[in-house]
Design an enzyme around this catalytic site. Sequence first.
Site, PDB file in Angstrom:
ATOM      1  CG  ASP A   1      18.339  -1.871  -2.243  1.00 12.27           C
ATOM      2  OD1 ASP A   1      19.406  -1.557  -1.684  1.00 12.27           O
ATOM      3  OD2 ASP A   1      17.618  -2.816  -1.863  1.00 12.27           O
TER       4      ASP A   1
ATOM      5  CE1 TYR B   1      16.943  -8.833  -0.774  1.00 12.20           C
ATOM      6  CE2 TYR B   1      17.566  -7.187  -2.394  1.00 12.20           C
ATOM      7  CZ  TYR B   1      17.088  -7.510  -1.147  1.00 12.20           C
ATOM      8  OH  TYR B   1      16.756  -6.509  -0.262  1.00 12.20           O
TER       9      TYR B   1
ATOM     10  CE  LYS C   1      19.306  -4.192   1.104  1.00 16.66           C
ATOM     11  NZ  LYS C   1      19.089  -4.272  -0.350  1.00 16.66           N
TER      12      LYS C   1
ATOM     13  N   GLY D   1       9.322  -2.274   0.541  1.00 17.23           N
ATOM     14  CA  GLY D   1       8.088  -3.004   0.835  1.00 17.23           C
ATOM     15  C   GLY D   1       6.900  -2.130   1.148  1.00 17.23           C
TER      16      GLY D   1
ATOM     17  CB  SER E   1       4.728  -8.913   1.986  1.00 18.54           C
ATOM     18  OG  SER E   1       5.699  -8.600   2.943  1.00 18.54           O
ATOM     19  N   GLY E   2       2.817  -7.266  -0.583  1.00 19.82           N
ATOM     20  CA  GLY E   2       1.887  -7.540  -1.669  1.00 19.82           C
ATOM     21  C   GLY E   2       0.424  -7.346  -1.360  1.00 19.82           C
TER      22      GLY E   2
ATOM     23  CG  LEU F   1      -1.198  -2.260   1.610  1.00 23.48           C
ATOM     24  CD1 LEU F   1      -0.217  -1.256   2.188  1.00 23.48           C
ATOM     25  CD2 LEU F   1      -2.634  -1.778   1.821  1.00 23.48           C
ATOM     26  CB  ALA F   2       0.292  -4.381  -4.715  1.00 23.94           C
TER      27      ALA F   2
END
Length: 337
Positions: free
Chosen positions: A48, A53, A79, A237, A241-242, A244-245
């Site tokens: 995607d 972007y 998109k 996501g 946005s990060g 959780l990582a």
Amino acid sequence: MSIKDKLIGTNPLGFGTAPLGNMFRNIPEAEAEATVDAAWEQGIRYFDTAPFYGAGLSEIRLGKALAKHKRSEYVLSTKVGRLVLDEVEDAKARDLGEKGGLFEHGLPNKIVNDYTATATLRSIEDSLKRLGTDYLDIVYVHDVAQDFYGDEWLAKFEEARTGAFRVLTQLREQGVIKAWGLGVNRVEPLELTLDLQEAQPDGFLLAGRYTLLDHERALQRLMPAAIARNVDIVVGGPYSSGVLAGGSTFEYQQASPEVLARVERIRALAARHNISVKAAALQFVLANPAVASVIPGASRPERLLEDRAALAEKVPADFWRELREQGLVAANAPLPA
């Protein structure tokens, strides 16, 4: 129609290529290509992207990296809603609503928001050129929501309803594209679209609103309605946005103490069961029957390996049970166990 039916194979893991547009940092060309190659090597066949972007940079890089593969072997979505012009501007000064500075390292081409029929057709034509392909599988109407337009979002939605929605419906009927929907960071535009009689989308790309940290609003009405109408959800996501990582950002900004505290509780529980937070995050998302695919973003090859490993990780039933008991997921959230 169903997006799930259009995805190749049984791998529910896709690749969200926003980072390839130099999101947050300037990514070397070789690293960007290696990241797409790593995704392919991990069996990922759904990619995607979007003109937004990096002002077309993600599309250009993705198209170049995928050119070595047969077009029939992968599914590609992009998109509409923004045009990338030849004119240049200061990328750092762009008004991106709540997402200021997101692509300040992208290309300097001017970006214009436009959801009309004419702009939609031009956007698709431009994307085909940047991607180096002759067709698109899925097209999403991008970011027609509160986080980019504030109180004006309903006016933008109406512009899209009378413009992009109708054009994409016609293109689908003509066989030019296989599916269309909305790609947003908010639940409300998707609920509104499902209520329309004229618009019949195939699916939605919902970013950041169905994660371990944020899912209650989506569960209230969107997910049940999507299942009832056979409209699939692609989740973007999944790591919020990060945060959780292993990062410290939530909603593309520094996470609040409350969010960090909740993440720490999840991390502690995961550690006790000897699993990764990434595994919990991905498998939680895919447990919902409305979800067709999850597409975490990555800007380094090793991140794709982590994602694939997390998807295959064995998560004990006791972890999910304790997650529920501690109130870390909604009572009505579907769980893998």
